[in-house]
Design a protein around this motif. Structure first.
Motif, PDB file in Angstrom:
ATOM      1  N   GLU A 192       0.899  -1.055   0.409  1.00 50.51           N
ATOM      2  CA  GLU A 192       0.006   0.539   0.149  1.00 50.51           C
ATOM      3  C   GLU A 192       0.991   1.246   0.264  1.00 50.51           C
ATOM      4  OE1 GLU A 192      -3.563   2.345   2.515  1.00 50.51           O
ATOM      5  OE2 GLU A 192      -2.404   0.678   3.361  1.00 50.51           O
ATOM      6  N   ASN A 193       1.330   1.578   0.862  1.00 52.07           N
ATOM      7  CA  ASN A 193       2.491   2.590   1.394  1.00 52.07           C
ATOM      8  C   ASN A 193       3.367   2.465  -0.392  1.00 52.07           C
ATOM      9  OD1 ASN A 193       1.535   3.308   3.348  1.00 52.07           O
ATOM     10  ND2 ASN A 193       3.413   1.949   4.827  1.00 52.07           N
ATOM     11  N   GLN A 194       3.979   1.008  -0.903  1.00 52.62           N
ATOM     12  CA  GLN A 194       4.761   1.479  -2.360  1.00 52.62           C
ATOM     13  C   GLN A 194       3.541   1.772  -3.349  1.00 52.62           C
ATOM     14  OE1 GLN A 194       5.798  -1.941  -2.799  1.00 52.62           O
ATOM     15  NE2 GLN A 194       7.934  -2.244  -2.059  1.00 52.62           N
TER      16      GLN A 194
ATOM     17  N   ASN B 187     -15.675   7.693  -6.046  1.00 55.69           N
ATOM     18  CA  ASN B 187     -14.870   8.223  -4.419  1.00 55.69           C
ATOM     19  C   ASN B 187     -15.123   7.302  -2.920  1.00 55.69           C
ATOM     20  OD1 ASN B 187     -13.941  11.290  -4.704  1.00 55.69           O
ATOM     21  ND2 ASN B 187     -15.523  10.878  -6.895  1.00 55.69           N
ATOM     22  N   VAL B 188     -16.268   7.342  -3.526  1.00 52.64           N
ATOM     23  CA  VAL B 188     -17.161   6.332  -2.339  1.00 52.64           C
ATOM     24  C   VAL B 188     -16.913   5.656  -2.325  1.00 52.64           C
ATOM     25  CG1 VAL B 188     -19.125   5.043  -0.862  1.00 52.64           C
ATOM     26  CG2 VAL B 188     -19.152   8.034  -2.210  1.00 52.64           C
ATOM     27  N   TYR B 189     -16.362   4.433  -3.253  1.00 53.26           N
ATOM     28  CA  TYR B 189     -15.721   2.896  -2.960  1.00 53.26           C
ATOM     29  C   TYR B 189     -13.894   3.316  -2.636  1.00 53.26           C
ATOM     30  CZ  TYR B 189     -13.832  -1.530  -4.187  1.00 53.26           C
ATOM     31  OH  TYR B 189     -12.798  -2.157  -4.095  1.00 53.26           O
ATOM     32  N   TYR B 190     -13.767   4.052  -3.415  1.00 55.56           N
ATOM     33  CA  TYR B 190     -11.891   4.523  -2.918  1.00 55.56           C
ATOM     34  C   TYR B 190     -12.119   4.704  -1.570  1.00 55.56           C
ATOM     35  CZ  TYR B 190      -6.926   5.617  -3.563  1.00 55.56           C
ATOM     36  OH  TYR B 190      -5.856   5.973  -3.175  1.00 55.56           O
ATOM     37  N   ALA B 191     -12.802   5.428  -0.994  1.00 55.36           N
ATOM     38  CA  ALA B 191     -12.495   6.412   0.407  1.00 55.36           C
ATOM     39  C   ALA B 191     -12.684   5.139   1.676  1.00 55.36           C
ATOM     40  CB  ALA B 191     -13.924   6.571  -0.128  1.00 55.36           C
ATOM     41  N   SER B 192     -13.850   4.170   0.765  1.00 57.90           N
ATOM     42  CA  SER B 192     -13.562   2.588   1.612  1.00 57.90           C
ATOM     43  C   SER B 192     -12.950   1.637   1.871  1.00 57.90           C
ATOM     44  CB  SER B 192     -15.377   1.796   1.059  1.00 57.90           C
ATOM     45  OG  SER B 192     -14.757   1.663   0.100  1.00 57.90           O
ATOM     46  N   THR B 193     -11.241   2.270   0.974  1.00 59.78           N
ATOM     47  CA  THR B 193     -10.736   1.475   0.878  1.00 59.78           C
ATOM     48  C   THR B 193      -9.473   1.631   2.142  1.00 59.78           C
ATOM     49  OG1 THR B 193      -9.459   2.198  -0.889  1.00 59.78           O
ATOM     50  CG2 THR B 193     -10.777   0.918  -1.360  1.00 59.78           C
TER      51      THR B 193
ATOM     52  N   PRO C 249      -7.251   4.883   2.054  1.00 59.95           N
ATOM     53  CA  PRO C 249      -6.399   5.345   1.190  1.00 59.95           C
ATOM     54  C   PRO C 249      -5.717   5.749   2.597  1.00 59.95           C
ATOM     55  CG  PRO C 249      -7.948   6.272   0.297  1.00 59.95           C
ATOM     56  CD  PRO C 249      -8.988   4.904   1.236  1.00 59.95           C
ATOM     57  N   ASP C 250      -4.249   6.476   2.058  1.00 60.13           N
ATOM     58  CA  ASP C 250      -3.310   7.697   2.919  1.00 60.13           C
ATOM     59  C   ASP C 250      -3.685   8.684   2.095  1.00 60.13           C
ATOM     60  OD1 ASP C 250      -1.211   9.388   3.022  1.00 60.13           O
ATOM     61  OD2 ASP C 250       0.099   7.790   3.296  1.00 60.13           O
ATOM     62  N   PRO C 251      -4.602   9.408   3.486  1.00 64.64           N
ATOM     63  CA  PRO C 251      -4.832  11.012   3.363  1.00 64.64           C
ATOM     64  C   PRO C 251      -4.053  11.705   1.980  1.00 64.64           C
ATOM     65  CG  PRO C 251      -4.898  10.324   5.083  1.00 64.64           C
ATOM     66  CD  PRO C 251      -4.256   9.016   5.036  1.00 64.64           C
ATOM     67  N   VAL C 252      -3.281  11.543   1.876  1.00 59.68           N
ATOM     68  CA  VAL C 252      -2.387  12.272   0.630  1.00 59.68           C
ATOM     69  C   VAL C 252      -2.818  12.153  -0.613  1.00 59.68           C
ATOM     70  CG1 VAL C 252      -0.129  10.831   0.840  1.00 59.68           C
ATOM     71  CG2 VAL C 252       0.107  13.807  -0.048  1.00 59.68           C
TER      72      VAL C 252
ATOM     73  N   LYS D 219     -13.123  -2.964 -10.539  1.00 58.27           N
ATOM     74  CA  LYS D 219     -12.084  -3.725  -8.511  1.00 58.27           C
ATOM     75  C   LYS D 219     -10.548  -3.373  -8.952  1.00 58.27           C
ATOM     76  CE  LYS D 219     -12.055  -6.339  -4.153  1.00 58.27           C
ATOM     77  NZ  LYS D 219     -11.548  -5.927  -4.527  1.00 58.27           N
ATOM     78  N   ALA D 220      -9.740  -3.918  -9.886  1.00 55.31           N
ATOM     79  CA  ALA D 220      -8.150  -3.404  -9.974  1.00 55.31           C
ATOM     80  C   ALA D 220      -8.015  -2.576 -10.033  1.00 55.31           C
ATOM     81  CB  ALA D 220      -7.850  -4.206 -10.713  1.00 55.31           C
ATOM     82  N   VAL D 221      -8.855  -1.899 -10.653  1.00 57.31           N
ATOM     83  CA  VAL D 221      -8.619   0.095 -11.228  1.00 57.31           C
ATOM     84  C   VAL D 221      -9.240   0.565 -10.291  1.00 57.31           C
ATOM     85  CG1 VAL D 221      -8.773  -0.991 -13.781  1.00 57.31           C
ATOM     86  CG2 VAL D 221     -10.913   0.220 -12.457  1.00 57.31           C
ATOM     87  N   LEU D 222      -9.996   0.568  -9.510  1.00 60.39           N
ATOM     88  CA  LEU D 222     -10.740   0.986  -8.217  1.00 60.39           C
ATOM     89  C   LEU D 222     -10.055   0.401  -6.993  1.00 60.39           C
ATOM     90  CD1 LEU D 222     -14.723   0.586  -8.940  1.00 60.39           C
ATOM     91  CD2 LEU D 222     -13.987   2.324  -9.029  1.00 60.39           C
ATOM     92  N   ASP D 223     -10.078   0.111  -6.739  1.00 54.84           N
ATOM     93  CA  ASP D 223      -8.520  -0.504  -5.354  1.00 54.84           C
ATOM     94  C   ASP D 223      -7.169   1.045  -5.892  1.00 54.84           C
ATOM     95  OD1 ASP D 223     -10.315  -1.956  -4.083  1.00 54.84           O
ATOM     96  OD2 ASP D 223      -9.634  -3.415  -5.129  1.00 54.84           O
ATOM     97  N   THR D 224      -6.773   0.503  -6.957  1.00 53.76           N
ATOM     98  CA  THR D 224      -5.839   1.031  -7.299  1.00 53.76           C
ATOM     99  C   THR D 224      -6.260   3.373  -7.194  1.00 53.76           C
ATOM    100  OG1 THR D 224      -4.784  -0.452  -9.266  1.00 53.76           O
ATOM    101  CG2 THR D 224      -4.162   1.447  -9.079  1.00 53.76           C
ATOM    102  N   GLY D 225      -6.985   3.508  -7.369  1.00 50.02           N
ATOM    103  CA  GLY D 225      -7.418   4.767  -7.346  1.00 50.02           C
ATOM    104  C   GLY D 225      -6.622   5.640  -7.957  1.00 50.02           C
ATOM    105  N   PRO D 226      -7.108   6.914  -8.210  1.00 48.96           N
ATOM    106  CA  PRO D 226      -6.453   7.909  -8.809  1.00 48.96           C
ATOM    107  C   PRO D 226      -5.144   7.736  -9.212  1.00 48.96           C
ATOM    108  CG  PRO D 226      -7.975   8.762  -7.940  1.00 48.96           C
ATOM    109  CD  PRO D 226      -7.876   7.602  -7.066  1.00 48.96           C
ATOM    110  N   ALA D 227      -4.678   7.305 -10.594  1.00 51.97           N
ATOM    111  CA  ALA D 227      -3.200   7.985 -10.373  1.00 51.97           C
ATOM    112  C   ALA D 227      -2.700   7.299 -11.647  1.00 51.97           C
ATOM    113  CB  ALA D 227      -2.777   6.546 -10.211  1.00 51.97           C
ATOM    114  N   PRO D 228      -1.473   8.032 -12.510  1.00 51.04           N
ATOM    115  CA  PRO D 228      -1.522   7.724 -13.900  1.00 51.04           C
ATOM    116  C   PRO D 228      -1.958   6.378 -14.122  1.00 51.04           C
ATOM    117  CG  PRO D 228       0.923   8.672 -12.921  1.00 51.04           C
ATOM    118  CD  PRO D 228      -0.382   8.272 -11.454  1.00 51.04           C
TER     119      PRO D 228
END
Length: 581
Positions: free
Chosen positions: A104-106, A425-431, A433-436, A560-569
């Motif tokens: 997760e931190n990686q 947004n709601v799904y990703y918040a449920s995981t 994630p790191d606030p940053v 699920k795979a893309v949503l668990d990753t969250g906003p990213a390149p």
């Protein structure tokens, strides 16, 4: 829509004294130190201005944020300081032992590093940025942010009123920034300037009937801690501040933009500015999250458009000529909803999409309508991103003046609600994630996801399958045209005449409409690419998943795979898709 933080690069220097210990004394647990680093980064950035703080966290104290001054921030163009701060933060980040971090931190490390490196690439171009872009600029967003500023406590009311007092200074810094742009030969086109002037005039012309007054009273009524006399005093104070601070600030901005209106040196695309092509390449990378070059994105767009047109031809052979969409897809949709109530549509979408998407926690979704007075100057719809610690409360704004038929309403609510922005947004918040991560904007992912599911929603309407395909593919083609025009105008230097010719080759012949499109693209470079390129990148990710997973592929697993990753390149999202189990 929430005010996005753009001052991270200016605040990194504040972190150095308290974070250098991360590299000097790594300690036994690299993960604890890394989370300390990102939390401090989050605290400093989210407290940079009061609107960002209010909209990002509901309870700042739970993040160790207390006694922050009331401020709207300011605009600046110190490129050297920005670059130095970004370089320092990157150095601190890279001091962490990556292999010692949890997965997760990686992921957070990779996303933050990518964001910082892209921001560093753009640091020389501060004066190229345009905070007054039509529809999405400060002058359009600030009223919505003020209207949606929640009053959970009497202190929130005091903060809101203090913010109104800060608007004049905030707008003064905005005016100074625009004057610096003018001196550098980078001021907006005269037609875009006129659009901004029209928006500002419409905002101040409402007088006592202004929606800010009714909105303020409505929010105030819900505060049981205040007596009726206290509420009346607040209403009078609010009225005075609107007339003494807010309206005059808009009037000063109007006067400043009017004086600068004809000082621009370029009425065409970014590529005509010095280094404008490089700047455009930067914003394309920043706003789409795609690692592809602009020519590669042009080719990707054309390929997708040809695929769409071919699919349309398979169910309705073309009769207008090569490359032109079928005539019936240009007519008003024949789709009619049984119930056009937005809440009912959201419930219907949630039920129909449940089998293809991961489950979601229970949340509320309030539908609000854009005030008629501002409908012309506001997007067709937008979702208000909730606080990171309050994902249960969600608001979607609908601009009825921009939704001509039931099909548009249905697909728009899919984009903004289920399974679009609200769902993501709601799904990703449920995981958890790191606030940053909430402060790192990746428009290609967020708008691309919403556009991707909007396209899927055509097949949940209940329309005949062929009709749904025609409507969906036609919508995709039109958005592709806008994306090609964006790249053509800003990267290849298309003139208005060339843009008109391009759209006419696809059967769009109204010159005034094309002129409006041209002006919108001039005023907000790369905006359409967030939607279209993001959407097509999700289609490419799905193709990758199908190849990699074979018979194990399913829609729900991919989502699920893309949503668990969250906003990213998208490079990072693709890696997550390949590694998904």
């Amino acid at each position: 829509m929430r005010k996005k933080c753009t001052s991270l690069m200016l605040l990194i220097c504040l972190l150095l004294p308290c974070l250098t210990s991360c590299s000097l004394f790594p300690g036994p647990d690299e993960n604890d130190l890394f989370r300390q680093f990102t939390l401090e980064l989050f605290r400093q950035e989210v407290a940079a201005d009061t609107i960002t703080l209010h909209y990002t966290v509901k309870e700042p104290e739970s993040y160790g944020i207390q006694d922050t001054p009331v401020t709207l921030g300011s605009f600046g163009a110190d490129t050297a300081a920005s670059a130095a701060s970004l370089e320092n933060c990157l150095a601190l980040l890279e001091d962490f032992r990556y292999k010692k971090l949890s997965p997760e931190n990686q992921l957070t490390f990779d996303v933050l590093k990518s964001w910082l490196e892209t921001a560093l690439q753009g640091s020389p171009y501060a004066l190229y940025e345009e905070p007054l872009s039509p529809l999405t600029g400060v002058q359009a967003q600030l009223p919505i942010l003020l209207c949606e500023f929640s009053f959970d406590t009497p202190e929130d009311v005091d903060t809101y009123l203090s913010l109104l007092e800060e608007v004049p200074a905030y707008f003064d810094s905005l005016i100074s920034f625009e004057q610096a742009k003018s001196r550098a030969g980078l001021f907006m086109s005269s037609r875009n300037a006129q659009d901004v002037l029209d928006e500002c005039a419409a905002f101040t012309a409402l007088g006592d009937s202004h929606y800010l007054f009714s909105s303020f009273q409505s929010r105030l009524e819900k505060l049981t801690e205040l007596t009726d006399s206290q509420k009346e005093a607040c209403i009078l104070q609010h009225r005075d501040l609107v007339y003494d601070c807010l309206f005059p600030a808009y009037n000063r901005l109007t006067a400043a933009v009017s004086a600068l209106k004809d000082t621009g040196t370029n009425e065409c695309g970014l590529c005509y500015y010095p280094d404008g092509k490089k700047y455009y390449e930067y914003i394309v990378k920043r706003d789409t999250g795609s690692a592809r070059t602009v020519p590669q994105l042009q080719n990707l767009t054309r390929e997708q458009m040809m695929e769409d047109l071919s699919a349309m031809q398979s169910v309705a052979p073309l009769s207008q000529g090569e490359g032109e969409a079928p005539e019936e897809t240009k007519a008003a949709s024949i789709f009619t909803l049984d119930d056009s109530n937005p809440e009912a549509i959201l419930a219907d979408l949630r039920e129909k999409t449940a089998s293809s998407f991961p489950s979601l926690p229970e949340v509320t979704a309030e539908i609000k309508f854009v005030q008629e007075e501002m409908a012309e100057y506001v997007s067709p719809a937008f979702y208000m991103v909730p606080a990171v610690d309050n994902a249960e409360e969600n608001v979607i704004y609908i601009n009825q003046g921009h939704l001509p038929d039931d099909l548009t309403l249905f697909t728009t609510l899919a984009h903004e609600g289920y399974p679009g922005h609200l769902y993501q947004n709601v799904y990703y918040a449920s995981t958890d994630p790191d606030p940053v991560r909430s402060l790192l904007s990746f428009g290609g992912y967020t708008e691309g996801w919403a556009t991707y599911v909007e396209m899927l929603s055509y097949y949940f309407t209940g329309m005949d399958e062929d009709r749904a395909l025609l409507e969906q593919r036609n919508a995709s083609v039109i958005l592709g045209l806008y994306a090609l025009a964006d790249m053509g105008i800003h990267y290849d230097g298309w003139s208005l005449t060339e843009t008109v010719a391009f759209f006419r080759s696809f059967g769009i012949t109204d010159t005034e409409t094309i002129r409006d499109i041209y002006d919108l693209i001039l005023g907000d470079p790369g905006n359409y690419l967030k939607y279209y390129i993001g959407y097509v990148e999700f289609l490419e990710l799905k193709k990758t998943a199908v190849r990699e997973w074979g018979e194990d592929f399913s829609q729900k697993r991919f989502h699920k795979a893309v949503l668990d990753t969250g906003p990213a390149p998208f490079e990072i999202v693709e890696r997550a898709v390949r590694e998904a189990r």
